[in-house]
Design a protein around this motif. Structure first.
Motif, PDB file in Angstrom:
ATOM      1  N   ASN A   1       0.540  30.572  48.334  1.00 17.19           N
ATOM      2  CA  ASN A   1       1.796  30.145  47.692  1.00 17.19           C
ATOM      3  C   ASN A   1       1.529  29.105  46.604  1.00 17.19           C
ATOM      4  O   ASN A   1       2.141  28.029  46.576  1.00 17.19           O
ATOM      5  CB  ASN A   1       2.790  29.608  48.722  1.00 17.19           C
ATOM      6  CG  ASN A   1       3.181  30.664  49.746  1.00 17.19           C
ATOM      7  OD1 ASN A   1       2.900  31.845  49.583  1.00 17.19           O
ATOM      8  ND2 ASN A   1       3.844  30.236  50.797  1.00 17.19           N
ATOM      9  N   VAL A   2       0.647  29.448  45.699  1.00 16.19           N
ATOM     10  CA  VAL A   2       0.182  28.458  44.722  1.00 16.19           C
ATOM     11  C   VAL A   2       1.110  28.379  43.511  1.00 16.19           C
ATOM     12  O   VAL A   2       1.847  29.312  43.197  1.00 16.19           O
ATOM     13  CB  VAL A   2      -1.257  28.770  44.253  1.00 16.19           C
ATOM     14  CG1 VAL A   2      -2.192  28.897  45.438  1.00 16.19           C
ATOM     15  CG2 VAL A   2      -1.313  30.025  43.381  1.00 16.19           C
ATOM     16  N   GLU A   3       1.056  27.249  42.866  1.00 17.61           N
ATOM     17  CA  GLU A   3       1.730  27.028  41.589  1.00 17.61           C
ATOM     18  C   GLU A   3       0.821  27.538  40.478  1.00 17.61           C
ATOM     19  O   GLU A   3      -0.384  27.316  40.499  1.00 17.61           O
ATOM     20  CB  GLU A   3       1.988  25.537  41.423  1.00 17.61           C
ATOM     21  CG  GLU A   3       2.599  25.126  40.093  1.00 17.61           C
ATOM     22  CD  GLU A   3       2.697  23.612  39.988  1.00 17.61           C
ATOM     23  OE1 GLU A   3       3.802  23.079  40.181  1.00 17.61           O
ATOM     24  OE2 GLU A   3       1.653  22.962  39.721  1.00 17.61           O
ATOM     25  N   VAL A   4       1.415  28.237  39.512  1.00 19.92           N
ATOM     26  CA  VAL A   4       0.633  28.810  38.408  1.00 19.92           C
ATOM     27  C   VAL A   4       1.329  28.552  37.083  1.00 19.92           C
ATOM     28  O   VAL A   4       2.533  28.287  37.026  1.00 19.92           O
ATOM     29  CB  VAL A   4       0.440  30.338  38.574  1.00 19.92           C
ATOM     30  CG1 VAL A   4      -0.381  30.659  39.819  1.00 19.92           C
ATOM     31  CG2 VAL A   4       1.790  31.065  38.602  1.00 19.92           C
ATOM     32  N   THR A   5       0.559  28.654  36.015  1.00 22.76           N
ATOM     33  CA  THR A   5       1.145  28.828  34.688  1.00 22.76           C
ATOM     34  C   THR A   5       1.199  30.319  34.409  1.00 22.76           C
ATOM     35  O   THR A   5       0.452  31.110  35.003  1.00 22.76           O
ATOM     36  CB  THR A   5       0.312  28.135  33.599  1.00 22.76           C
ATOM     37  OG1 THR A   5      -1.018  28.668  33.593  1.00 22.76           O
ATOM     38  CG2 THR A   5       0.269  26.627  33.828  1.00 22.76           C
ATOM     39  N   PHE A   6       2.097  30.717  33.514  1.00 21.74           N
ATOM     40  CA  PHE A   6       2.195  32.142  33.204  1.00 21.74           C
ATOM     41  C   PHE A   6       2.391  32.342  31.706  1.00 21.74           C
ATOM     42  O   PHE A   6       3.063  31.565  31.036  1.00 21.74           O
ATOM     43  CB  PHE A   6       3.332  32.809  33.994  1.00 21.74           C
ATOM     44  CG  PHE A   6       4.731  32.383  33.602  1.00 21.74           C
ATOM     45  CD1 PHE A   6       5.512  33.157  32.758  1.00 21.74           C
ATOM     46  CD2 PHE A   6       5.277  31.197  34.093  1.00 21.74           C
ATOM     47  CE1 PHE A   6       6.811  32.782  32.411  1.00 21.74           C
ATOM     48  CE2 PHE A   6       6.574  30.801  33.753  1.00 21.74           C
ATOM     49  CZ  PHE A   6       7.338  31.601  32.903  1.00 21.74           C
ATOM     50  N   VAL A   7       1.771  33.412  31.201  1.00 25.14           N
ATOM     51  CA  VAL A   7       1.926  33.791  29.808  1.00 25.14           C
ATOM     52  C   VAL A   7       1.775  35.298  29.734  1.00 25.14           C
ATOM     53  O   VAL A   7       0.910  35.882  30.397  1.00 25.14           O
ATOM     54  CB  VAL A   7       0.895  33.067  28.907  1.00 25.14           C
ATOM     55  CG1 VAL A   7      -0.540  33.398  29.310  1.00 25.14           C
ATOM     56  CG2 VAL A   7       1.124  33.395  27.449  1.00 25.14           C
ATOM     57  N   GLU A   8       2.618  35.961  28.968  1.00 21.83           N
ATOM     58  CA  GLU A   8       2.526  37.410  28.864  1.00 21.83           C
ATOM     59  C   GLU A   8       1.302  37.801  28.054  1.00 21.83           C
ATOM     60  O   GLU A   8       0.991  37.193  27.026  1.00 21.83           O
ATOM     61  CB  GLU A   8       3.783  38.003  28.224  1.00 21.83           C
ATOM     62  CG  GLU A   8       3.786  39.520  28.258  1.00 21.83           C
ATOM     63  CD  GLU A   8       5.125  40.146  27.897  1.00 21.83           C
ATOM     64  OE1 GLU A   8       5.240  41.381  28.023  1.00 21.83           O
ATOM     65  OE2 GLU A   8       6.042  39.402  27.493  1.00 21.83           O
ATOM     66  N   VAL A   9       0.604  38.833  28.531  1.00 25.92           N
ATOM     67  CA  VAL A   9      -0.602  39.325  27.867  1.00 25.92           C
ATOM     68  C   VAL A   9      -0.577  40.846  27.858  1.00 25.92           C
ATOM     69  O   VAL A   9       0.228  41.485  28.548  1.00 25.92           O
ATOM     70  CB  VAL A   9      -1.892  38.837  28.582  1.00 25.92           C
ATOM     71  CG1 VAL A   9      -2.014  37.326  28.526  1.00 25.92           C
ATOM     72  CG2 VAL A   9      -1.948  39.340  30.015  1.00 25.92           C
ATOM     73  N   SER A  10      -1.468  41.432  27.088  1.00 25.05           N
ATOM     74  CA  SER A  10      -1.641  42.876  27.102  1.00 25.05           C
ATOM     75  C   SER A  10      -2.181  43.316  28.457  1.00 25.05           C
ATOM     76  O   SER A  10      -3.075  42.672  29.020  1.00 25.05           O
ATOM     77  CB  SER A  10      -2.610  43.299  25.999  1.00 25.05           C
ATOM     78  OG  SER A  10      -3.048  44.633  26.188  1.00 25.05           O
ATOM     79  N   CYS A  11      -1.659  44.427  28.967  1.00 26.38           N
ATOM     80  CA  CYS A  11      -2.151  44.935  30.248  1.00 26.38           C
ATOM     81  C   CYS A  11      -3.609  45.380  30.159  1.00 26.38           C
ATOM     82  O   CYS A  11      -4.287  45.514  31.185  1.00 26.38           O
ATOM     83  CB  CYS A  11      -1.279  46.093  30.719  1.00 26.38           C
ATOM     84  SG  CYS A  11       0.396  45.583  31.184  1.00 26.38           S
ATOM     85  N   ALA A  12      -4.103  45.576  28.938  1.00 20.66           N
ATOM     86  CA  ALA A  12      -5.513  45.928  28.755  1.00 20.66           C
ATOM     87  C   ALA A  12      -6.434  44.800  29.218  1.00 20.66           C
ATOM     88  O   ALA A  12      -7.625  45.037  29.462  1.00 20.66           O
ATOM     89  CB  ALA A  12      -5.792  46.271  27.294  1.00 20.66           C
ATOM     90  N   GLN A  13      -5.898  43.589  29.356  1.00 20.11           N
ATOM     91  CA  GLN A  13      -6.705  42.464  29.828  1.00 20.11           C
ATOM     92  C   GLN A  13      -6.888  42.474  31.341  1.00 20.11           C
ATOM     93  O   GLN A  13      -7.673  41.698  31.875  1.00 20.11           O
ATOM     94  CB  GLN A  13      -6.079  41.141  29.385  1.00 20.11           C
ATOM     95  CG  GLN A  13      -6.059  40.938  27.882  1.00 20.11           C
ATOM     96  CD  GLN A  13      -5.585  39.546  27.483  1.00 20.11           C
ATOM     97  OE1 GLN A  13      -5.812  38.571  28.204  1.00 20.11           O
ATOM     98  NE2 GLN A  13      -4.936  39.444  26.342  1.00 20.11           N
TER      99      GLN A  13
END
Length: 220
Positions: A192-204
């Motif tokens: 149940n960790v805290e994260v940062t999030f950013v949208e990226v290409s699914c190719a990554q």
């Protein structure tokens, strides 16, 4: 001199941890994110949990039930909160508009109510299910009941301040991570960790063939 040293120590100690300043009901066990919407190192923050579900999910991937080695059960895929999956129709539980979008999640070192992880561990996750926990429920918002989308919270911090704009821990987004193969519990050691999030290409990331395996169209 001693007083000054103690004051400096206190300031360093008091600013070591953070917490969302958005209105929320429950304080995370340990948070490194601050502000509203909460950010860490300039990136927006989200909460996570983990679950085990062998169904097709809201995006209709695979069979019913899916085998444990099917890619939506063995890779880093997730169920996004209602307003993350479909801001225009958050009650939609079949083919929400953001099926197939991908995000890079990086641990901050914080946790909502689990074990604090090593910071800076990153994965790319694909949205293939919907989490509606607490959305428009009287006693919500719980984990997935945010009444604003994360994009709206980022664009309009004043609106993000309001009660129920974020979830119970003050985050504008929540990712419920598929853990059918213990890829989260054992592979990452995330609790149940805290994260940062950013949208990226699914190719990554590392995923299967959406167009072949999933009923719902991949988000553009």
């Amino acid at each position: 001199m001693l007083v000054g040293s103690l004051l400096l120590f206190c300031l360093l100690l008091c600013t070591a941890d953070g917490d969302s300043s958005c209105e929320h009901a429950t304080t995370p066990k340990e948070s490194l994110c601050t502000g509203c919407p909460p950010t860490f190192n300039g990136l927006p923050c989200a909460s996570t949990t983990r679950y085990n579900d062998m169904t097709k999910g809201a995006c209709g991937c695979g069979d019913e039930p899916n085998p444990p080695d099917f890619w939506t059960k063995s890779k880093y895929v997730s169920a996004g909160n209602a307003m993350l999956m479909d801001p225009e129709d958050p009650l939609n539980s079949w083919c929400p508009q953001n099926c197939g979008r991908c995000f890079q999640l990086c641990s901050t070192g914080g946790t909502t109510n689990g074990v604090s992880p090593e910071p800076g561990i990153c994965i790319v996750t694909m949205l293939e299910n919907r989490c509606g926990d607490g959305y428009l429920e009287d006693n919500g918002p719980y984990l997935c009941g945010q009444e604003l989308s994360p994009w709206r919270c980022i664009e309009d911090p004043a609106a993000c301040q309001a009660n129920k704009a974020t979830n119970m821990f003050g985050y504008p987004a929540h990712f419920d991570l598929q853990d059918a193969n213990l890829q989260v519990t054992n592979g990452l050691g995330w609790d149940n960790v805290e994260v940062t999030f950013v949208e990226v290409s699914c190719a990554q990331g590392d995923f299967g063939d959406w167009n072949t395996d999933c009923y719902c169209p991949h988000a553009l």
